[in-house]
Design an enzyme around this catalytic site. Structure first.
Site, PDB file in Angstrom:
ATOM      1  CG  ASP A  67      -2.016   5.783   4.367  1.00 43.33           C
ATOM      2  OD1 ASP A  67      -2.563   4.761   3.918  1.00 43.33           O
ATOM      3  OD2 ASP A  67      -0.920   5.765   4.967  1.00 43.33           O
ATOM      4  CD  GLU A  68      -3.543   2.695   7.501  1.00 41.05           C
ATOM      5  OE1 GLU A  68      -4.557   1.998   7.357  1.00 41.05           O
ATOM      6  OE2 GLU A  68      -2.407   2.214   7.651  1.00 41.05           O
ATOM      7  CE  LYS A  85      -0.855   1.689   3.768  1.00 40.66           C
ATOM      8  NZ  LYS A  85      -1.155   2.183   5.111  1.00 40.66           N
ATOM      9  CB  THR A  86       3.714   2.340   2.117  1.00 42.06           C
ATOM     10  OG1 THR A  86       2.984   2.062   3.325  1.00 42.06           O
ATOM     11  CG2 THR A  86       4.532   3.598   2.301  1.00 42.06           C
ATOM     12  CD  GLN A 122      -4.824  -4.489   7.589  1.00 41.89           C
ATOM     13  OE1 GLN A 122      -3.942  -4.386   8.442  1.00 41.89           O
ATOM     14  NE2 GLN A 122      -4.562  -4.380   6.296  1.00 41.89           N
ATOM     15  NE  ARG A 178      -0.598  -7.258  11.164  1.00 38.62           N
ATOM     16  CZ  ARG A 178      -0.689  -6.486  10.100  1.00 38.62           C
ATOM     17  NH1 ARG A 178       0.178  -5.518   9.898  1.00 38.62           N
ATOM     18  NH2 ARG A 178      -1.635  -6.679   9.199  1.00 38.62           N
TER      19      ARG A 178
END
Length: 767
Positions: A230-231, A42-43, A261, A605
């Site tokens: 973002d997010e 994503k980043t 998430q 994770r």
């Protein structure tokens, strides 16, 4: 219109992107929603999009609004873009967090909400001090209606975009019998008089300005050719409304997020913001990033099997080109201490095989779970760090409770006296404390003795003298009590008003702080004397590895979002603990789905190895309780997990009471997905979010076991005098056995399954 095929002539920011990532970067016009699954780059995608807008001259740096949730994310994005397109990124004035950008805008238009451009931004302490002043002036009992409760409520209202004028009678009833709205208005008026605002105002004031001053809104709509967020799944109502206003003219808004998430509803985040994006922006392009670069297929398969049970999601399927790797392990243990021992042993084994401690994490649902891991790791010399919080014995409420215990154990402990003499508040101000210090220095005596002597003088006001006298009397009374030290701790916390202080605190952290105190008392039961326990704490606190030493990470799942580790241990996957019974009771189905999203975050994770642990027994509020595996364990797909159980001596007792089927937990261990079978056997109602199951009331055990446990718990507070050599007894962990030797309150017992063990008499009952 088809996108151009990858070419060697592509600019650097496009190289290495997969097709959906390229599409997200090159689709610049109109609304775009990028659904970016865990570990899907994503980043890199977001950074490349920003670089593309600058590289192609579609916009100057000052014409792009790029919003992140943390300063760290903003810095990383700026640095990455700078490396891709050069120093031009240094001129991006509108790249930052919601609050940083809100503050920048508000300083330009402060006069429109009655402020000056040099307004002060209050921190939490200043905010609480101001609220206490208003509460006192309104003649409201601050002990009954704490300032922190009002502050939390005002923060909620601001996160929803509500001004004092928007607070109706129902909302106002949430504080001081209907006075919430009135105090909110007074608070805002006082802030304006001080030329100040709190963090909530940075966006709320700008939302009001954008709604009521169309010229200001039009200016920003013209200014921002492109908006990137973002997010997006973590946005609250005021952030959503603010963004929607700014994007309505050009509609060139690209939001990146993952509905699977969304785990911060307790902070005000609204999952529906991302779910209704296409409704808010008709014709939006929805691009799914599904290729995962982090985890193995088995880890992704396990996570996908769990999250697929949620109905409130847009849906996507993660996949990877990595090798299959190890299956997710599901391990059943007898109790919490064994869980900590097992994890410690496996970490040590992984170290011997070349795994670095920095690549290992233990993720828990609640902070109080960290204590047993910390104690175990200290005992075996395993370096660890706590991320996203303090180590267990460093937490404020634990240090307060320990100070009470230290003062009872050692009257000359001046540091303990200082910490708790006015905690909770007893009306002893700085002047009163200073006079006690002066007398102690003058007479060379401990503070507790000076405090007792000053009561015979006129140095203090009558109210302070009365409060101090009560405190000194309480400490003396507690010191003379003939109680087991865990029970003494419970009584001190209750009688001192400390427990009531936390119960009155309506903040999100208060419940966790109470759980931590319960865990502290539980930890004390493992030590014969108060002195032995306090010595253990001192050794734990002194055992701090050097900063640059490799350490295993212990943290909550919430704190782990955005991080990744080669090896992850997921502890405490039992009904009532995870999913959290408190969350289910308060939020119903919506909370259940958020808990499931939390499970998805936890599993993803892990890069290479994931181990899920559940215990058959947990000590909750000082009592042993049978536990059943989390419903999320039953949702793990069979093909992606392997299970084992370390339960031995007591396992037959654990399983014997399930008469409905030969092995009602078989489906859980194998992850067949046939959850309803074992859940019905365990007494769980799947139609109810809470499942109808609470660990404290779960009694589907043979009557003799229930009676034995009840006896053991009650006798743990009284001591024993009715045992003799040769007597048959029962122990919660080791099962049935025969007493071989008695030495004071210690027993040598030959257990039928576990062999000879040395235990305290308070933990057995007559069999």
């Amino acid at each position: 219109m088809p996108l151009p095929a990858p070419s060697p002539a592509d600019p650097p920011y496009l190289r290495g992107l997969n097709d959906p990532q390229r599409e997200a970067v090159l689709t610049t016009e109109g609304p775009v929603l990028v659904l970016a699954g865990a570990g899907t780059g994503k980043t890199a995608c977001l950074t490349a999009r920003l670089a593309h807008l600058l590289y192609t001259r579609k916009a100057w740096p000052s014409e792009i609004l790029a919003v992140t949730f943390t300063n760290k994310a903003a810095r990383e994005m700026k640095a990455r873009v700078g490396r891709l397109v050069g120093e031009v990124v240094e001129g991006m004035p509108w790249l930052g967090t919601f609050h940083a950008i809100g503050a920048k805008m508000l300083r330009r238009h402060a006069e429109l909400v009655g402020l000056h451009s040099n307004f002060t931004i209050l921190d939490t302490d200043d905010q609480l001090r101001l609220l206490k002043q208003l509460i006192t002036a309104a003649d409201i009992d601050e002990k009954r209606f704490p300032a922190r409760q009002l502050g939390g409520l005002i923060d909620q209202w601001k996160n929803k975009g509500l001004t004092p004028a928007d607070i109706d009678a129902g909302e106002s009833e949430r504080y001081a019998n209907g006075r919430g709205g009135e105090l909110y208005a007074q608070y805002q008026a006082r802030l304006q008089a001080l030329n100040a605002c709190d963090f909530g105002d940075l966006l709320l004031h700008m939302l009001v300005i954008l709604k009521t001053h169309r010229d200001v809104l039009a200016d920003y709509q013209r200014r921002f050719k492109y908006i990137m967020v973002d997010e997006y799944q973590d946005t609250n109502a005021v952030q959503y409304l603010w963004l929607r206003l700014l994007a309505q003219e050009r509609k060139n808004i690209a939001c990146v997020g993952d509905d699977d998430q969304s785990i911060y509803s307790w902070r005000g985040a609204q999952l529906e913001n991302i779910l209704k994006f296409e409704k808010d922006f008709p014709g939006a392009a929805v691009i799914k990033l599904e290729q995962n670069y982090r985890s193995t297929p088995h880890i992704l398969g396990a996570a996908s099997g769990v999250i697929a049970q949620n109905s409130g999601r847009l849906g996507k399927t993660l996949w990877t080109e990595l090798d299959a790797g190890e299956k997710v392990r599901v391990v059943g243990v007898w109790d919490g201490p064994e869980e900590a021992r097992r994890v410690g042993e496996e970490i040590e084994a992984a170290q011997r095989n070349g795994t670095g401690l920095n690549d290992v994490a233990i993720l828990v649902r609640a902070q109080h779970q960290t204590r047993e891991f910390e104690d175990r790791f200290i005992a075996i010399g395993l370096p660890y760090r706590i991320v996203g919080g303090f180590r267990f014995y460093e937490r404020a409420e634990i240090r307060d409770a320990l100070a009470y215990l230290r003062l009872v154990h050692q009257p000359a402990d001046d540091l303990a006296f200082e910490r708790i003499v006015n905690t909770p508040k007893r009306g002893l101000g700085d002047k009163a404390i200073a006079k006690i210090h002066q007398l102690a220095r003058a007479e060379s005596v401990p503070l507790s003795i000076a405090a007792a002597r000053i009561l015979d003088t006129d140095e203090l006001t009558p109210q302070a003298r009365r409060s101090l006298g009560n405190f000194i009397g309480d400490v003396a009374r507690w010191r003379d009590m003939d109680l087991p030290h865990p029970e003494l701790a419970r009584q001190m916390l209750d009688e001192s008003g400390y427990t009531a202080m936390l119960q009155a605190d309506r903040s999100a952290e208060a419940a966790g702080r109470l759980e931590n105190l319960t865990e502290l008392v539980r930890a004390m039961e493992e030590y014969e004397t108060l002195g032995a326990f306090l010595e253990h704490v001192s050794l734990v606190m002194d055992n701090d590895a050097t900063a640059d030493e490799a350490k295993a990470t212990i943290m909550t799942i919430h704190a782990a979002k955005g991080l990744e580790f080669d090896t992850v241990f997921l502890a405490g996957w039992e009904e009532g603990l995870f999913p959290s019974q408190r969350a289910l009771d308060e939020g119903g189905l919506a909370s259940l789905e958020e808990e499931r999203r939390l499970a998805y975050v936890a599993i993803t994770r892990a890069r290479r190895r994931a181990t899920i642990l559940h215990a058959a027994n947990r000590r909750i509020y000082g009592q042993w309780n049978s536990s059943i595996p989390s419903r999320f364990v039953g949702e793990l797909p069979q093909d992606h997990i392997e299970s084992e159980s370390t339960m031995s001596g007591g396992e037959s007792l654990w399983r014997a009471n399930w008469s409905e089927r030969a092995d009602p937990f078989a489906d859980v261990g194998r992850g067949t997905g046939r959850g309803p079978g074992w859940q019905r056997a365990a007494g769980i109602d799947l139609k109810s979010p809470g499942g109808g199951f609470k660990p404290r009331t779960f009694t589907r055990e043979p009557a003799r076991v229930i009676e034995s446990r009840a006896s053991a718990v009650s006798l743990g507070n009284k001591g024993r005098a009715d045992l003799s050599v040769g007597m048959r007894v029962f122990h919660q962990k080791f099962g049935y056995g025969e007493i071989a030797e008695i030495e004071g309150n210690k027993l040598e017992i030959d257990f039928e399954q576990a062999g000879r063990k040395r235990v305290m008499d308070s933990f057995v009952s007559v069999g």
